[in-house]
Design an enzyme around this catalytic site. Sequence first.
Site, PDB file in Angstrom:
ATOM      1  N   GLU A 266       1.805   2.046   0.176  1.00 11.30           N
ATOM      2  CA  GLU A 266       0.258   1.964  -0.642  1.00 11.30           C
ATOM      3  C   GLU A 266      -0.454   0.947  -0.526  1.00 11.30           C
ATOM      4  OE1 GLU A 266       1.929   2.313  -4.294  1.00 11.30           O
ATOM      5  OE2 GLU A 266       2.783   3.670  -2.001  1.00 11.30           O
TER       6      GLU A 266
ATOM      7  N   ASP B 251      -3.140  -1.601  -4.000  1.00 10.71           N
ATOM      8  CA  ASP B 251      -2.696  -1.105  -3.643  1.00 10.71           C
ATOM      9  C   ASP B 251      -3.644  -0.104  -4.211  1.00 10.71           C
ATOM     10  OD1 ASP B 251       0.748  -0.663  -4.625  1.00 10.71           O
ATOM     11  OD2 ASP B 251      -0.527   0.185  -6.486  1.00 10.71           O
TER      12      ASP B 251
END
Length: 171
Positions: free
Chosen positions: A67, A24
């Site tokens: 993301e 992430d």
Amino acid sequence: LETLDLEIIRARREDLSLGVLIADLDHFKAVNDAYGHLAGDNVLREVTKRMQAEIRPYDALGRYGGEEFLILLPGCNRAETEDKAERLRKSIIQLPVDTDCGPLKVTISIGGVASADWPEDTANQVLQMADSALYRAKEAGRNRTAMADTAEHEEAHRPSLELSSPGPQEE
């Protein structure tokens, strides 16, 4: 996710381990907010390119969420999975990402698990363990790797509470 299911089946059939990572981007919302979505898209493309350069041709890399990325490492045990995660993390931080707004320093946090540690777990349990390890990496300050441990395994096996919705209420 289909590839994850297939790789888990293959790992069991061939008695191999499967490394699973969830990566992430740290503080990615701030990039979009400060520099705009075009800069954010540029960061995502560059991070993807760097991660692809670090994995083997038969590993799998995919976008898991906004993301977040899911990386599958067939044949990797816990130590190899952790080593690969660290190499991925370092490949992201080593150079700023060039954008139209100038260079941006980008870091990632990674949570990982190796299927050999818990060979009977389902894809959902493996993902839950990697996600919990990712959360622990972020809580510890971000820009780091955390591997699933017994606490994550127990959490992934804890029965979920299903709340039943009340029926129609009469007035």
